[in-house]
Design a protein around this motif. Sequence first.
Motif, PDB file in Angstrom:
ATOM      1  N   VAL A 169     -55.777 -17.276 -23.875  1.00  0.00           N
ATOM      2  CA  VAL A 169     -54.574 -17.442 -23.055  1.00  0.00           C
ATOM      3  C   VAL A 169     -54.972 -17.143 -21.615  1.00  0.00           C
ATOM      4  O   VAL A 169     -55.624 -16.133 -21.348  1.00  0.00           O
ATOM      5  CB  VAL A 169     -53.474 -16.448 -23.505  1.00  0.00           C
ATOM      6  CG1 VAL A 169     -52.260 -16.527 -22.592  1.00  0.00           C
ATOM      7  CG2 VAL A 169     -53.063 -16.726 -24.947  1.00  0.00           C
ATOM      8  N   CYS A 170     -54.614 -18.039 -20.682  1.00  0.00           N
ATOM      9  CA  CYS A 170     -55.018 -17.817 -19.286  1.00  0.00           C
ATOM     10  C   CYS A 170     -54.018 -18.478 -18.335  1.00  0.00           C
ATOM     11  O   CYS A 170     -53.212 -19.301 -18.755  1.00  0.00           O
ATOM     12  CB  CYS A 170     -56.419 -18.388 -19.051  1.00  0.00           C
ATOM     13  SG  CYS A 170     -56.477 -20.183 -19.200  1.00  0.00           S
ATOM     14  N   PRO A 171     -54.073 -18.147 -17.017  1.00  0.00           N
ATOM     15  CA  PRO A 171     -53.184 -18.809 -16.066  1.00  0.00           C
ATOM     16  C   PRO A 171     -53.462 -20.314 -16.006  1.00  0.00           C
ATOM     17  O   PRO A 171     -54.607 -20.746 -16.210  1.00  0.00           O
ATOM     18  CB  PRO A 171     -53.541 -18.144 -14.723  1.00  0.00           C
ATOM     19  CG  PRO A 171     -54.222 -16.880 -15.080  1.00  0.00           C
ATOM     20  CD  PRO A 171     -54.901 -17.110 -16.387  1.00  0.00           C
TER      21      PRO A 171
ATOM     22  N   SER B   4     -52.000 -22.010 -21.650  1.00  0.00           N
ATOM     23  CA  SER B   4     -51.856 -21.567 -20.250  1.00  0.00           C
ATOM     24  C   SER B   4     -50.432 -21.105 -19.978  1.00  0.00           C
ATOM     25  O   SER B   4     -49.501 -21.472 -20.691  1.00  0.00           O
ATOM     26  CB  SER B   4     -52.225 -22.707 -19.309  1.00  0.00           C
ATOM     27  OG  SER B   4     -51.329 -23.778 -19.476  1.00  0.00           O
ATOM     28  N   TYR B   5     -50.286 -20.285 -18.941  1.00  0.00           N
ATOM     29  CA  TYR B   5     -48.957 -19.826 -18.543  1.00  0.00           C
ATOM     30  C   TYR B   5     -48.830 -19.920 -17.033  1.00  0.00           C
ATOM     31  O   TYR B   5     -49.828 -19.915 -16.308  1.00  0.00           O
ATOM     32  CB  TYR B   5     -48.701 -18.386 -19.017  1.00  0.00           C
ATOM     33  CG  TYR B   5     -49.671 -17.367 -18.463  1.00  0.00           C
ATOM     34  CD1 TYR B   5     -49.460 -16.760 -17.223  1.00  0.00           C
ATOM     35  CD2 TYR B   5     -50.812 -17.008 -19.179  1.00  0.00           C
ATOM     36  CE1 TYR B   5     -50.358 -15.834 -16.718  1.00  0.00           C
ATOM     37  CE2 TYR B   5     -51.718 -16.085 -18.668  1.00  0.00           C
ATOM     38  CZ  TYR B   5     -51.486 -15.502 -17.445  1.00  0.00           C
ATOM     39  OH  TYR B   5     -52.375 -14.592 -16.938  1.00  0.00           O
ATOM     40  N   ARG B   6     -47.580 -20.037 -16.562  1.00  0.00           N
ATOM     41  CA  ARG B   6     -47.300 -20.060 -15.125  1.00  0.00           C
ATOM     42  C   ARG B   6     -46.712 -18.728 -14.719  1.00  0.00           C
ATOM     43  O   ARG B   6     -46.295 -17.949 -15.575  1.00  0.00           O
ATOM     44  CB  ARG B   6     -46.298 -21.166 -14.797  1.00  0.00           C
ATOM     45  CG  ARG B   6     -46.859 -22.537 -15.036  1.00  0.00           C
ATOM     46  CD  ARG B   6     -45.814 -23.586 -14.724  1.00  0.00           C
ATOM     47  NE  ARG B   6     -46.352 -24.916 -14.967  1.00  0.00           N
ATOM     48  CZ  ARG B   6     -45.661 -26.018 -14.835  1.00  0.00           C
ATOM     49  NH1 ARG B   6     -44.383 -25.942 -14.490  1.00  0.00           N
ATOM     50  NH2 ARG B   6     -46.213 -27.186 -15.054  1.00  0.00           N
TER      51      ARG B   6
ATOM     52  N   LEU C 189     -44.473 -15.978 -22.714  1.00  0.00           N
ATOM     53  CA  LEU C 189     -45.302 -16.724 -23.660  1.00  0.00           C
ATOM     54  C   LEU C 189     -45.298 -16.020 -25.015  1.00  0.00           C
ATOM     55  O   LEU C 189     -45.438 -14.798 -25.075  1.00  0.00           O
ATOM     56  CB  LEU C 189     -46.734 -16.719 -23.101  1.00  0.00           C
ATOM     57  CG  LEU C 189     -47.654 -17.872 -23.476  1.00  0.00           C
ATOM     58  CD1 LEU C 189     -47.063 -19.187 -22.989  1.00  0.00           C
ATOM     59  CD2 LEU C 189     -49.025 -17.660 -22.851  1.00  0.00           C
ATOM     60  N   ALA C 190     -45.124 -16.793 -26.090  1.00  0.00           N
ATOM     61  CA  ALA C 190     -45.246 -16.208 -27.434  1.00  0.00           C
ATOM     62  C   ALA C 190     -46.698 -16.372 -27.869  1.00  0.00           C
ATOM     63  O   ALA C 190     -47.216 -17.491 -27.902  1.00  0.00           O
ATOM     64  CB  ALA C 190     -44.330 -16.950 -28.402  1.00  0.00           C
ATOM     65  N   LEU C 191     -47.372 -15.264 -28.156  1.00  0.00           N
ATOM     66  CA  LEU C 191     -48.788 -15.347 -28.531  1.00  0.00           C
ATOM     67  C   LEU C 191     -48.910 -15.934 -29.939  1.00  0.00           C
ATOM     68  O   LEU C 191     -48.088 -15.662 -30.803  1.00  0.00           O
ATOM     69  CB  LEU C 191     -49.437 -13.966 -28.470  1.00  0.00           C
ATOM     70  CG  LEU C 191     -49.547 -13.363 -27.068  1.00  0.00           C
ATOM     71  CD1 LEU C 191     -50.278 -12.032 -27.121  1.00  0.00           C
ATOM     72  CD2 LEU C 191     -50.257 -14.290 -26.101  1.00  0.00           C
ATOM     73  N   PRO C 192     -49.967 -16.744 -30.151  1.00  0.00           N
ATOM     74  CA  PRO C 192     -50.043 -17.530 -31.394  1.00  0.00           C
ATOM     75  C   PRO C 192     -50.572 -16.755 -32.599  1.00  0.00           C
ATOM     76  O   PRO C 192     -51.548 -17.139 -33.188  1.00  0.00           O
ATOM     77  CB  PRO C 192     -51.009 -18.654 -31.007  1.00  0.00           C
ATOM     78  CG  PRO C 192     -51.898 -18.019 -29.987  1.00  0.00           C
ATOM     79  CD  PRO C 192     -51.072 -17.033 -29.242  1.00  0.00           C
TER      80      PRO C 192
END
Length: 580
Positions: free
Chosen positions: A392-394, A420-422, A427-430
């Motif tokens: 998970v990263c920007p 990715s996230y903004r 974010l829900a982690l998988p």
Amino acid sequence: MLQEEGTYQTELIDLSTVDVILISNYHCMMALPYITEHTGFTGTVYATEPTMQIGRLLMEELVNFIERVPKAQSASLWKNKDVQRLLPSPLKDAVEVSTWRRCYTMQEVNSALSKIQLVGYSQKIELFGAVQVTPLSSGYALGSSNWIIQSHYEKVSYVSGSSLLTTHPQPMDQASLKNSDVLVLTGLTQIPTANPDGMVGEFCSNLALTVRNGGNVLVPCYPSGVIYDLLECLYQYIDSAGLSNIPFYFISPVANSSLEFSQIFAEWLCHNKQSKVYLPEPPFPHAELIQTNKLKHYPSIHGDFSNDFRQPCVVFTGHPSLRFGDVVHFMELWGKSSLNTVIFTEPDFSYLEALAPYQPLAMKCTYCPIDTRLNFIQVSKLLKEVQPLHVVCPEQYTQPPPAQSHRMDLMIDCQPPAMSYRRAEVLALPFKRRYEKIEIMPELADSLVPMEIKPGISLATVSAVLHTKDNKHVLQPPPRPAQPPSSKKRKRVSEDVPDCKVLKPLLSGSIPVEQFVQTLEKHGFSDIKVEDTAKGHIVLLQEAETLIQIEEDSTHIICDNDETLRVRLRDLVLRFLQKF
């Protein structure tokens, strides 16, 4: 859980509900007093000792610089959106100005730091019995950490501000990041195309060239971090470049503490520097530069410095933004001569924006950004080695930089592709928590009698009371049934003892449909029809208007108010199942 990075946004999260803040390195904690002193936050903050102590120095320097320039009045009308639009750049483009705050005081800094709990590398910290967190060396700065957050069955790694280069901190611990379900990756290098070693070389040669021509060199810097490496390179370079008679000045309210701290945090240094501590030899060569009077340090430009000051010289001072601190004085003092050079080494600020208020400027400007944090080649190698299930990263890391859209190598490339996230996105982690660890008391374990149900597989039934406290689950022996009172006096019921009911046997196995039908026929049932379903079979006893539904994990007997028939059929079904 919250990892605090530099600034913070209050609208996104109610900080009074946050339980824990994990600090990765001293650059990440500059907003800490705003959180601990003004938001109702009552949780715990974890950091290593160098992170806390050097973070204190950075905040102390900031407060000192700001308080030296008292404002007669404070303006806030410019924060109105309609007024802000009319202001010159960069103010008109500033984000979220309504959240901008006055700088905190030293009292607030000390109060914030008193809430920090110190931790060491690889120390396991229990959080409410639910998870364990562990700091690992990240190799970027003294005491900088990556964090592992794990339960008994799941593991999340948080990687921020890490370096694989050999500099003064302890090297990065990569092995402990293996077997992560999720690896959250942030804090990569801000200048992926610049090689730190090349930049240090360029720094030294530009510095020597200016000084040889009779000019002065100004290095806007933080009082800790890269400055230790720069002084070390200069130490090795001075004599060969014929600079041994040039004075080096380090000016900061915390200069003395910073130079001393770097020498005493032995266990946080790389092995090479640790071994020097026992020689006895100072781990950093700047100790020798100070002894031989080549490096002098001062709290400010007033007092002793103005008596000792001689040119040409090299000055290290803050703040790297060029907006406050003693650096402003030197920009104005030396800016009018082209003999002088300002060398930017900190990657945090755009050097063109930093210089904007000082233009037109005659002094030379050199940009040698030294950012030792991971670049994309190193990240790819790291991810191949530690192999997390998910990254998970920007969003910025999943595409090439806008200015170099053809450089497909300047992005994270991993399998499966990174999530990715903004900014301000939730974010829900998988991964899902599927298992929980339960302990069993020894006396209860003693009473278990396992039965073999298949070769190599044994089962035992357990009747117990589940006791849960602080997210820890323990199976305890059930209370014994209360003895009937011997006298006629009514005894007080001794409370909430669960009734110990006689346990029904557990059933296992599967029902072979053909044999079951033959058994039914033997017992006088006729006109039997079998239908296959998605989950099993339905046996229809058309004459008796009864239906037996057989599935992998359940069997239902549906007959119309005929209990005797249901019990007969149940007993026939039970013949095919194992009881224990």
